[in-house]
Design a protein around this motif. Structure first.
Motif, mmCIF file in Angstrom:
data_model
loop_
_atom_site.group_PDB
_atom_site.id
_atom_site.type_symbol
_atom_site.label_atom_id
_atom_site.label_comp_id
_atom_site.label_asym_id
_atom_site.label_seq_id
_atom_site.Cartn_x
_atom_site.Cartn_y
_atom_site.Cartn_z
ATOM 1 N N THR A 379 -58.741 -76.341 2.294
ATOM 2 C CA THR A 379 -59.070 -74.619 2.202
ATOM 3 C C THR A 379 -58.119 -73.678 2.380
ATOM 4 O O THR A 379 -58.161 -72.946 1.665
ATOM 5 C CB THR A 379 -60.328 -74.435 3.337
ATOM 6 N N TYR A 380 -57.154 -74.060 3.340
ATOM 7 C CA TYR A 380 -55.828 -73.250 3.441
ATOM 8 C C TYR A 380 -54.767 -73.651 2.858
ATOM 9 O O TYR A 380 -53.671 -72.933 2.973
ATOM 10 C CB TYR A 380 -55.655 -73.005 5.001
ATOM 11 N N ARG A 381 -54.635 -74.393 2.058
ATOM 12 C CA ARG A 381 -53.590 -75.197 1.462
ATOM 13 C C ARG A 381 -52.633 -74.023 0.599
ATOM 14 O O ARG A 381 -51.386 -74.262 0.506
ATOM 15 C CB ARG A 381 -53.702 -76.267 0.340
ATOM 16 N N SER A 382 -53.449 -72.791 -0.030
ATOM 17 C CA SER A 382 -52.493 -71.851 -0.531
ATOM 18 C C SER A 382 -51.870 -71.110 0.447
ATOM 19 O O SER A 382 -51.197 -70.039 -0.142
ATOM 20 C CB SER A 382 -53.526 -71.103 -1.558
ATOM 21 N N ASP A 383 -52.099 -71.071 1.597
ATOM 22 C CA ASP A 383 -51.474 -70.272 2.487
ATOM 23 C C ASP A 383 -50.436 -70.837 3.162
ATOM 24 O O ASP A 383 -50.602 -71.706 4.232
ATOM 25 C CB ASP A 383 -52.519 -69.741 3.627
ATOM 26 N N PRO A 384 -48.939 -70.476 2.693
ATOM 27 C CA PRO A 384 -47.924 -71.376 3.473
ATOM 28 C C PRO A 384 -47.699 -71.047 4.856
ATOM 29 O O PRO A 384 -47.254 -71.800 5.778
ATOM 30 C CB PRO A 384 -46.689 -70.831 2.658
ATOM 31 N N SER A 385 -47.998 -69.733 5.401
ATOM 32 C CA SER A 385 -48.185 -69.768 6.923
ATOM 33 C C SER A 385 -49.067 -70.444 7.664
ATOM 34 O O SER A 385 -48.573 -70.788 8.759
ATOM 35 C CB SER A 385 -48.656 -68.154 7.132
ATOM 36 N N PHE A 386 -50.137 -71.073 7.127
ATOM 37 C CA PHE A 386 -50.944 -72.012 7.712
ATOM 38 C C PHE A 386 -50.299 -73.401 7.644
ATOM 39 O O PHE A 386 -50.248 -74.295 8.757
ATOM 40 C CB PHE A 386 -52.353 -72.191 7.283
ATOM 41 N N ILE A 387 -49.977 -73.939 6.338
ATOM 42 C CA ILE A 387 -49.541 -75.230 6.267
ATOM 43 C C ILE A 387 -48.242 -75.320 6.742
ATOM 44 O O ILE A 387 -48.088 -76.318 7.520
ATOM 45 C CB ILE A 387 -49.656 -75.529 4.841
ATOM 46 N N GLN A 388 -47.104 -74.523 6.622
ATOM 47 C CA GLN A 388 -46.114 -74.759 7.198
ATOM 48 C C GLN A 388 -45.840 -74.353 8.622
ATOM 49 O O GLN A 388 -45.318 -75.042 9.553
ATOM 50 C CB GLN A 388 -44.956 -73.810 6.179
ATOM 51 N N GLY A 389 -46.421 -73.119 8.541
ATOM 52 C CA GLY A 389 -46.131 -72.511 10.272
ATOM 53 C C GLY A 389 -46.948 -73.079 11.288
ATOM 54 O O GLY A 389 -46.511 -73.292 12.207
ATOM 55 N N VAL A 390 -48.257 -73.427 10.882
ATOM 56 C CA VAL A 390 -49.250 -74.032 11.880
ATOM 57 C C VAL A 390 -48.869 -75.469 12.090
ATOM 58 O O VAL A 390 -49.051 -76.107 12.983
ATOM 59 C CB VAL A 390 -50.578 -73.422 11.613
ATOM 60 N N LEU A 391 -49.197 -76.331 10.852
ATOM 61 C CA LEU A 391 -49.373 -77.617 10.847
ATOM 62 C C LEU A 391 -47.859 -78.303 10.812
ATOM 63 O O LEU A 391 -47.883 -79.125 11.808
ATOM 64 C CB LEU A 391 -50.203 -78.134 9.516
ATOM 65 N N ILE A 392 -47.100 -77.973 9.865
ATOM 66 C CA ILE A 392 -45.885 -78.556 9.839
ATOM 67 C C ILE A 392 -44.996 -78.549 10.879
ATOM 68 O O ILE A 392 -44.601 -79.491 11.381
ATOM 69 C CB ILE A 392 -45.175 -78.416 8.561
ATOM 70 N N GLU A 393 -44.971 -77.121 11.277
ATOM 71 C CA GLU A 393 -43.811 -76.866 12.259
ATOM 72 C C GLU A 393 -44.578 -77.332 13.808
ATOM 73 O O GLU A 393 -43.810 -77.601 14.788
ATOM 74 C CB GLU A 393 -43.690 -75.273 12.595
ATOM 75 N N GLY A 394 -45.999 -77.596 13.721
ATOM 76 C CA GLY A 394 -46.562 -78.141 15.076
ATOM 77 C C GLY A 394 -46.297 -79.681 14.885
ATOM 78 O O GLY A 394 -46.849 -80.337 16.100
ATOM 79 N N GLY A 395 -45.693 -80.255 13.996
ATOM 80 C CA GLY A 395 -45.350 -81.575 14.078
ATOM 81 C C GLY A 395 -46.540 -82.433 13.743
ATOM 82 O O GLY A 395 -46.772 -83.518 14.053
ATOM 83 N N VAL A 396 -47.685 -82.001 12.762
ATOM 84 C CA VAL A 396 -48.635 -82.690 12.451
ATOM 85 C C VAL A 396 -48.244 -84.070 11.587
ATOM 86 O O VAL A 396 -49.023 -84.991 11.513
ATOM 87 C CB VAL A 396 -49.608 -81.897 11.792
#
Length: 426
Positions: A379-396
């Motif tokens: 759902t949020y894949r088009s939002d880099p702030s969620f994918i990169q900022g929340v998930l990737i930087e969160g170590g997911v």
């Protein structure tokens, strides 16, 4: 003139007794009590039903193409496989049921076996235990193994808590292993099928998959008929659940309230229409809403904390993650879920990542967390702030790779759900 031993005709009739006509159907009492009374090559068992173990046709398919970063993490996880093994206490193992014949004790003198038990003649404990642990993984049943007691503590995908014990037969039955399944808590219509699968695996049976139960098609009104109104049951259930969750001093009330939400948000149990209304209502609330209440159990920041031991609080958190998984799956791609992105990112995602990170200790909850994350990623894949900022930087990504390794060892559903999440992230 030939003579027959007393009871010989009865034993012949038992052997000729037909299996239940429908796979996984409940056995009759006579079938449930069908246990041979003499030693021999026959297998004595007390549960009827068909074979529930799918045949193994070879190694699992390749993991598939991933980004270079994900492949690097996967290679690192494989290289450090021994280090990532489940930590064990004395006599316990969290990944495989690794026992020896000396670990299996003789059946106690005054221990009445459950009707869900099977006697496997001419068998060795390591072989039986290996087959049982394999079917637990295949059916995604979370298991904690106690080797010193030849016991497994299990939780099915539907939350049924049960135990599996191995015993050595006594006297003329000392040539075989007894496998007993004991339900401890919870109920599910699929538990009988799980039990049959475990006992079949203990015997070494391999056969076809279960015959699906025919479900009648949904009623569709004709153009001359008025369409039925949307169901209101789910909304009234939400009010009941809200009242239960407000009684934080009573852990039973809170648990029942969460159970209500787990049910009304599941389209397989209440239908797409009712679950959609319930999920939309949960998402639309603000502060003090059901969504806020569920999130508080995820983060452990209840205004009036629930009194209970660690196991109880962990169970409440698992129920809350189950609710989030249902809501995110039902509302995937909708405007309602898009609008709730900020609340989801701050109150839900950190708890989901933490559950995935804890896959070694709780594979079932990690699997639910992955099922919740997947629709959010889509759902949020088009939002880099969620994918990169929340998930990737969160170590997911690292956590998903670690959870995938746990799934490969002991939980088939977790293996699949982590694989899907990693592919979406790439």
């Amino acid at each position: 003139m030939s003579s027959t031993s007393p009871g010989g005709d009865e034993r012949k009739m038992r052997r000729k007794m037909p299996a239940p006509p429908v796979y996984g159907g409940l056995p009759s009492m006579s079938q449930a009590r069908q246990v041979t009374s003499e030693s021999g090559p026959e297998v004595a068992r007390s549960v009827g039903g068909g074979v529930a173990v799918a045949p193994a046709f070879g190694p699992a398919a390749a993991f598939g193409p991933f980004s270079s970063q994900t492949r690097k993490h996967l290679a690192s996880a494989q290289a450090g496989g021994a280090k990532s093994a489940v930590p064990t206490a004395a006599g316990k193992s969290g990944a495989l049921w690794d026992i020896q014949d000396k670990d299996v004790h003789t059946l106690p003198e005054f221990h009445p076996l459950e009707t869900t038990a099977v006697f496997v003649p001419n068998s060795f404990a390591p072989d039986v235990a290996g087959r049982v642990s394999d079917v637990l993984r295949t059916r995604s049943i979370a298991a904690t193994f106690d080797n010193s007691k030849a016991k497994v503590s299990c939780i099915s995908e539907d939350g049924v808590d049960f135990r599996i014990r191995l015993y050595r037969g006594k006297g003329k039955f000392s040539h075989g292993i007894i496998v007993e399944v004991q339900r401890r808590f919870g109920f599910s219509m699929s538990f009988h099928v799980d039990t049959v699968a475990i006992l079949d695996a203990a015997e070494g049976k391999v056969g076809a998959a279960p015959v699906p139960v025919a479900i009648p098609p949904a009623y569709v009104p004709t153009s001359q008929e008025a369409a039925p109104p949307l169901p209101q049951t789910s909304l009234s259930s939400l009010k009941i659940a809200s009242e239960m969750l407000s009684k934080t001093g009573c852990v039973d009330s809170v648990a029942n309230g969460l159970n209500v939400l787990v049910t009304v948000t599941n389209p397989k149990k209440v239908g797409k229409s009712a679950s959609g209304r319930a999920c939309r209502e949960i998402l639309s609330g603000g502060e003090g809403s059901l969504w806020s209440s569920v999130a508080s159990f995820l983060l452990g920041n209840n205004a009036a904390p629930v009194v209970g031991n660690n196991d109880t609080l962990r169970d409440l958190k698992t129920k809350a993650i189950n609710i989030v998984a249902n809501v995110s799956q039902v509302m995937e791609g909708t405007d309602d879920l898009q609008t709730a992105q900020s609340a989801v990112a701050t109150s839900v995602v950190p708890a989901l990542i933490g559950a995935v990170r804890n896959a070694t200790a709780d594979a079932r909850t990690a699997d639910l967390a992955c099922r919740a994350l997947l629709p959010l990623i889509k759902t949020y894949r088009s939002d880099p702030s969620f994918i990169q900022g929340v998930l990737i930087e969160g170590g997911v990504r690292e956590d998903l790779v670690g959870a995938h390794a746990v799934g490969e060892r002991s939980h088939s559903s977790l293996e699949k759900s982590t694989k899907s999440c990693l592919k979406e992230l790439d």
